[in-house]
Design a protein around this motif. Structure first.
Motif, PDB file in Angstrom:
ATOM      1  N   ASN A  58       0.941  -1.340  -0.138  1.00 22.01           N
ATOM      2  CA  ASN A  58      -0.035   0.106  -0.141  1.00 22.01           C
ATOM      3  C   ASN A  58       0.931   1.225   0.014  1.00 22.01           C
ATOM      4  OD1 ASN A  58      -2.126  -1.872   0.075  1.00 22.01           O
ATOM      5  ND2 ASN A  58      -2.644  -1.520   2.155  1.00 22.01           N
ATOM      6  N   PRO A  59       0.077   2.273  -0.649  1.00 21.54           N
ATOM      7  CA  PRO A  59       0.985   3.632  -0.665  1.00 21.54           C
ATOM      8  C   PRO A  59       1.628   4.120   0.817  1.00 21.54           C
ATOM      9  CG  PRO A  59      -0.802   3.767  -1.949  1.00 21.54           C
ATOM     10  CD  PRO A  59      -0.971   2.452  -1.236  1.00 21.54           C
ATOM     11  N   PRO A  60       3.110   4.392   0.741  1.00 21.60           N
ATOM     12  CA  PRO A  60       3.684   4.747  -0.626  1.00 21.60           C
ATOM     13  C   PRO A  60       4.435   3.706  -1.157  1.00 21.60           C
ATOM     14  CG  PRO A  60       5.154   5.156   1.543  1.00 21.60           C
ATOM     15  CD  PRO A  60       3.612   4.886   2.121  1.00 21.60           C
ATOM     16  N   PHE A  61       4.250   2.421  -0.717  1.00 20.95           N
ATOM     17  CA  PHE A  61       5.021   1.400  -1.410  1.00 20.95           C
ATOM     18  C   PHE A  61       4.118   0.625  -2.315  1.00 20.95           C
ATOM     19  CE2 PHE A  61       5.841   1.491   3.464  1.00 20.95           C
ATOM     20  CZ  PHE A  61       6.946   1.566   3.191  1.00 20.95           C
ATOM     21  N   GLY A  62       4.298  -0.239  -3.266  1.00 17.07           N
ATOM     22  CA  GLY A  62       3.393  -0.557  -4.312  1.00 17.07           C
ATOM     23  C   GLY A  62       3.318   0.098  -5.379  1.00 17.07           C
ATOM     24  N   LEU A  63       4.221   1.333  -5.363  1.00 20.42           N
ATOM     25  CA  LEU A  63       3.760   2.170  -6.652  1.00 20.42           C
ATOM     26  C   LEU A  63       5.141   2.325  -7.395  1.00 20.42           C
ATOM     27  CD1 LEU A  63       1.631   4.941  -4.850  1.00 20.42           C
ATOM     28  CD2 LEU A  63       0.890   3.068  -6.289  1.00 20.42           C
ATOM     29  N   GLU A  87      13.785   4.808   5.989  1.00 20.55           N
ATOM     30  CA  GLU A  87      13.778   5.948   4.849  1.00 20.55           C
ATOM     31  C   GLU A  87      13.535   5.247   3.320  1.00 20.55           C
ATOM     32  OE1 GLU A  87      16.378   9.754   3.121  1.00 20.55           O
ATOM     33  OE2 GLU A  87      17.612   8.122   4.217  1.00 20.55           O
ATOM     34  N   TYR A  88      12.721   5.804   2.831  1.00 18.12           N
ATOM     35  CA  TYR A  88      12.108   5.279   1.566  1.00 18.12           C
ATOM     36  C   TYR A  88      12.010   6.129   0.433  1.00 18.12           C
ATOM     37  CZ  TYR A  88       9.180   2.262  -1.572  1.00 18.12           C
ATOM     38  OH  TYR A  88       8.492   1.686  -2.683  1.00 18.12           O
ATOM     39  N   LYS A  89      12.387   5.799  -0.787  1.00 14.94           N
ATOM     40  CA  LYS A  89      12.355   6.606  -1.847  1.00 14.94           C
ATOM     41  C   LYS A  89      11.763   5.813  -3.071  1.00 14.94           C
ATOM     42  CE  LYS A  89      16.186   7.640  -4.147  1.00 14.94           C
ATOM     43  NZ  LYS A  89      17.461   8.471  -4.373  1.00 14.94           N
ATOM     44  N   SER A  90      10.771   6.532  -3.646  1.00 16.95           N
ATOM     45  CA  SER A  90      10.313   6.091  -4.943  1.00 16.95           C
ATOM     46  C   SER A  90      10.188   6.913  -5.968  1.00 16.95           C
ATOM     47  CB  SER A  90       9.072   5.116  -4.703  1.00 16.95           C
ATOM     48  OG  SER A  90       7.846   6.150  -4.521  1.00 16.95           O
ATOM     49  N   GLU A  91       9.435   6.614  -7.087  1.00 15.07           N
ATOM     50  CA  GLU A  91       9.536   7.604  -8.175  1.00 15.07           C
ATOM     51  C   GLU A  91       8.489   8.714  -8.012  1.00 15.07           C
ATOM     52  OE1 GLU A  91       8.272   4.653 -10.874  1.00 15.07           O
ATOM     53  OE2 GLU A  91       9.873   4.920 -12.035  1.00 15.07           O
ATOM     54  N   ARG A  92       7.743   8.387  -6.878  1.00 15.25           N
ATOM     55  CA  ARG A  92       6.524   9.482  -6.554  1.00 15.25           C
ATOM     56  C   ARG A  92       6.636  10.107  -5.145  1.00 15.25           C
ATOM     57  NH1 ARG A  92       4.811   5.451  -9.616  1.00 15.25           N
ATOM     58  NH2 ARG A  92       3.925   5.784 -11.627  1.00 15.25           N
ATOM     59  N   TRP A  93       7.538   9.266  -4.070  1.00 15.75           N
ATOM     60  CA  TRP A  93       7.667  10.018  -2.885  1.00 15.75           C
ATOM     61  C   TRP A  93       9.059   9.694  -2.123  1.00 15.75           C
ATOM     62  CZ3 TRP A  93       7.970   7.942   2.127  1.00 15.75           C
ATOM     63  CH2 TRP A  93       7.505   8.536   3.297  1.00 15.75           C
ATOM     64  N   LYS A  94       9.208  10.465  -1.385  1.00 19.77           N
ATOM     65  CA  LYS A  94      10.503  10.332  -0.601  1.00 19.77           C
ATOM     66  C   LYS A  94      10.252  10.658   0.919  1.00 19.77           C
ATOM     67  CE  LYS A  94      15.329  11.598  -0.346  1.00 19.77           C
ATOM     68  NZ  LYS A  94      16.510  12.279  -0.834  1.00 19.77           N
ATOM     69  N   THR A 116      -2.816  17.110   7.288  1.00 20.70           N
ATOM     70  CA  THR A 116      -2.196  16.124   6.415  1.00 20.70           C
ATOM     71  C   THR A 116      -2.960  15.653   5.286  1.00 20.70           C
ATOM     72  OG1 THR A 116      -1.263  15.341   8.719  1.00 20.70           O
ATOM     73  CG2 THR A 116      -1.255  13.512   6.842  1.00 20.70           C
ATOM     74  N   GLN A 117      -2.582  15.395   4.290  1.00 23.09           N
ATOM     75  CA  GLN A 117      -2.982  14.876   2.938  1.00 23.09           C
ATOM     76  C   GLN A 117      -3.087  13.342   2.706  1.00 23.09           C
ATOM     77  OE1 GLN A 117      -4.557  17.084   0.817  1.00 23.09           O
ATOM     78  NE2 GLN A 117      -3.740  18.731   2.113  1.00 23.09           N
ATOM     79  N   VAL A 118      -4.234  12.978   2.337  1.00 25.90           N
ATOM     80  CA  VAL A 118      -4.333  11.458   1.987  1.00 25.90           C
ATOM     81  C   VAL A 118      -3.012  10.963   1.108  1.00 25.90           C
ATOM     82  CG1 VAL A 118      -5.645   9.528   0.914  1.00 25.90           C
ATOM     83  CG2 VAL A 118      -6.683  11.448   2.126  1.00 25.90           C
ATOM     84  N   ARG A 119      -2.470   9.783   1.262  1.00 23.18           N
ATOM     85  CA  ARG A 119      -1.223   9.583   0.602  1.00 23.18           C
ATOM     86  C   ARG A 119      -1.449   9.461  -0.964  1.00 23.18           C
ATOM     87  NH1 ARG A 119       1.229   4.618   4.527  1.00 23.18           N
ATOM     88  NH2 ARG A 119       0.609   5.687   6.594  1.00 23.18           N
ATOM     89  N   TYR A 120      -0.474   9.793  -1.707  1.00 23.17           N
ATOM     90  CA  TYR A 120      -0.563   9.744  -3.264  1.00 23.17           C
ATOM     91  C   TYR A 120      -1.013   8.442  -3.615  1.00 23.17           C
ATOM     92  CZ  TYR A 120       0.922   9.803  -8.043  1.00 23.17           C
ATOM     93  OH  TYR A 120       1.025   9.347  -9.233  1.00 23.17           O
ATOM     94  N   GLY A 121      -1.819   8.069  -4.512  1.00 23.30           N
ATOM     95  CA  GLY A 121      -1.899   6.873  -5.174  1.00 23.30           C
ATOM     96  C   GLY A 121      -3.087   5.836  -4.262  1.00 23.30           C
ATOM     97  N   VAL A 122      -3.458   6.455  -2.992  1.00 24.84           N
ATOM     98  CA  VAL A 122      -4.363   5.822  -2.369  1.00 24.84           C
ATOM     99  C   VAL A 122      -5.892   5.470  -2.963  1.00 24.84           C
ATOM    100  CG1 VAL A 122      -5.856   5.586  -0.157  1.00 24.84           C
ATOM    101  CG2 VAL A 122      -3.529   6.039  -0.194  1.00 24.84           C
ATOM    102  N   GLU A 123      -6.268   4.492  -3.177  1.00 28.10           N
ATOM    103  CA  GLU A 123      -7.608   4.182  -3.854  1.00 28.10           C
ATOM    104  C   GLU A 123      -8.793   3.673  -2.770  1.00 28.10           C
ATOM    105  OE1 GLU A 123      -7.319   1.790  -7.215  1.00 28.10           O
ATOM    106  OE2 GLU A 123      -5.788   2.914  -8.256  1.00 28.10           O
ATOM    107  N   ALA A 124      -9.231   4.761  -2.109  1.00 26.46           N
ATOM    108  CA  ALA A 124     -10.292   4.242  -0.890  1.00 26.46           C
ATOM    109  C   ALA A 124     -11.541   5.208  -0.958  1.00 26.46           C
ATOM    110  CB  ALA A 124      -9.680   4.303   0.267  1.00 26.46           C
ATOM    111  N   THR A 125     -12.489   4.877  -0.485  1.00 27.12           N
ATOM    112  CA  THR A 125     -13.831   5.598  -0.142  1.00 27.12           C
ATOM    113  C   THR A 125     -13.695   6.491   1.022  1.00 27.12           C
ATOM    114  OG1 THR A 125     -15.070   4.253  -1.565  1.00 27.12           O
ATOM    115  CG2 THR A 125     -16.309   5.893  -0.258  1.00 27.12           C
ATOM    116  N   MET A 126     -13.847   7.712   1.104  1.00 33.90           N
ATOM    117  CA  MET A 126     -13.797   8.421   2.492  1.00 33.90           C
ATOM    118  C   MET A 126     -15.000   8.238   2.991  1.00 33.90           C
ATOM    119  SD  MET A 126     -10.706   9.203   1.843  1.00 33.90           S
ATOM    120  CE  MET A 126     -10.162   9.901   3.497  1.00 33.90           C
ATOM    121  N   VAL A 127     -15.092   7.958   4.353  1.00 33.32           N
ATOM    122  CA  VAL A 127     -16.074   7.586   5.100  1.00 33.32           C
ATOM    123  C   VAL A 127     -16.206   8.601   6.397  1.00 33.32           C
ATOM    124  CG1 VAL A 127     -16.464   5.372   4.311  1.00 33.32           C
ATOM    125  CG2 VAL A 127     -15.275   5.899   6.335  1.00 33.32           C
TER     126      VAL A 127
END
Length: 427
Positions: A58-63, A87-94, A116-127
């Motif tokens: 799940n983000p930030p992993f898996g992307l 510490e983790y670095k990807s094409e879209r987050w560090k 705080t913003q919802v993590r980049y790439g998350v696919e979820a319904t806000m409830v």
């Protein structure tokens, strides 16, 4: 040496000395920090391998295709719960991520608050957040009933305690890991108590009756968010023999190879093909002297193919271009697409009115059926492009009539219409 030149030399020398001094100070501080970690009984690894995050999807992993774990702190909390701060670095987050282990593999859940913003790439319904969590929080889930079961008053109280009176918290559940972005890792004296609070959240989650929500074990490997059956291969140059790659030039190679499938859809292979071409350029200067130089150019193309369970007649569906393809009864479709095939009957059987409507509604990348493969021209090698083409093709194949599959030697359609989507249907 003039006075101005001497001044420049002195300035440069001062900058160099200051840089060296700052480097020494930074190195000493880093060594002191690492020492303080180890004095707590924790482990510090300067360059952990990918296995440190392989089970996380799940983000930030898996992307993305570039995923690099760096400095890693690991150990156990006072209650014996394993943790790591990495510490983790990807094409879209560090950045930095902290996590503690849960006793069960649970579905994804997201809790964020404040600015705080919802993590980049998350696919979820806000409830809506539960009352016990208080105002200013956001909850994301794929199943609202699951969020209601997990966010008990006890869990909410622990989340409020972890936030420390603010709602600047970005927390998620990734299988059996409770992850938080941007932990207070710079001061060891702060990190220790904070990890104990995070472990208390995990204790509260473990105490909830969620055994019916336990997820199956997944193989730890380079996988992709919401695509559990995709996996990373990286390089497989044998694919150059059977894929429709450009044959010109030299130094052909593959990169970022991915294999997988989505549900009962056809399996795919996706990659970037790199190669070079070389040419000779000759020029003559004003004095009539001729020089020759060799120019090497680099090229790349995205390749995406899906394997079918049976060989099919050739069929190409692309956007309008010069010339006309097979004419269909819908002029709107004819204006938008060019369809070619050596078998007009096969084209009419497959591209029926419902299929035309589906194609016009989805506007897929150009694709070509060749034997038992469907090859797309995606334009770029990217997870979202692969996922879009996979969804499109699964529904397109569901729209191929049953009699076509039977004519090809199968007992029935291998791709029944999908529920909960508007598919072209079959007949």
């Amino acid at each position: 040496m003039s006075g101005s030149a001497l001044a420049v030399v002195l300035v440069i020398g001062g900058v160099v000395v200051a840089g060296v001094a700052w480097g020494i100070i930074a190195l000493v501080r880093r060594q002191q920090y690492i020492k303080s970690l180890r004095e707590r009984g924790w482990t510090f690894v300067n360059s952990p391998d990918f296995g440190a995050v392989a089970r996380l999807t799940n983000p930030p992993f898996g992307l993305g295709f570039r995923r690099d774990p760096d400095d890693q702190i690991s150990g156990r909390t006072a209650s014996g719960r394993p943790f790591q701060v990495i510490e983790y670095k990807s094409e879209r987050w560090k950045g930095w991520v902290a996590m503690v282990s849960l006793s069960r593999r649970l579905p994804e859940l997201w809790v964020t608050g404040g600015e705080t913003q919802v993590r980049y790439g998350v696919e979820a319904t806000m409830v809506p957040p539960p009352p016990a969590l208080g105002p200013g929080w956001q909850v994301g889930t794929l199943d609202p009933a699951y969020a209601a079961e997990l966010l008990t008053p006890q869990v909410c109280n622990q989340l409020n305690g972890l936030a420390g009176g603010t709602t600047g918290l970005n927390l998620g559940i990734d299988a059996d890991q409770l992850t938080v972005l941007d932990p207070p890792r710079k001061e060891v004296d702060q990190l220790g108590p904070w990890l104990e609070q995070l472990a208390a959240v995990a204790d509260a989650i473990d105490a909830t009756p969620l055994d019916h929500r336990v997820q199956p074990e997944q193989q730890p490997r380079f996988s992709f968010y919401h695509h559990p059956d995709w996996y990373w291969v990286d390089v497989d140059d044998s694919l150059l023999q059977g894929t429709p790659v450009s044959r010109s030039g030299h130094n052909h190679r593959t990169a970022d190879v991915i294999r997988g499938r989505d549900g009962d859809g056809p399996p795919f292979v996706a990659l970037t093909h790199h190669w070079q071409t070389t040419r000779t350029e000759t020029s003559t200067d004003s004095e009539g002297r001729t020089t020759t130089r060799t120019v090497t150019e680099n090229h790349s193309e995205a390749i995406l193919g899906f394997q079918l369970p049976v060989r099919m007649p050739e069929l190409t569906v692309a956007g309008r271009s010069f010339g006309r393809g097979i004419s269909f009864e819908s002029e709107r479709f004819n204006d938008q697409f060019k369809v070619t095939s050596p078998s007009t009957k096969f084209a009419y059987d497959v591209i029926h009115p419902r299929q035309m409507e589906y194609l016009m509604a989805t506007s897929p990348a150009p694709f070509r059926i060749a034997d038992d493969w469907v090859w797309f021209s995606p334009g770029q090698h990217h997870e979202t492009v692969i996922a879009h083409s996979s969804r499109f093709l699964r529904e397109f194949l569901a729209g191929v009539p049953r009699f076509v599959w039977r004519d090809l030697g199968l007992a029935d359609s291998p791709y029944p219409p999908l529920d909960a989507v508007t598919a072209p249907g079959g007949r």
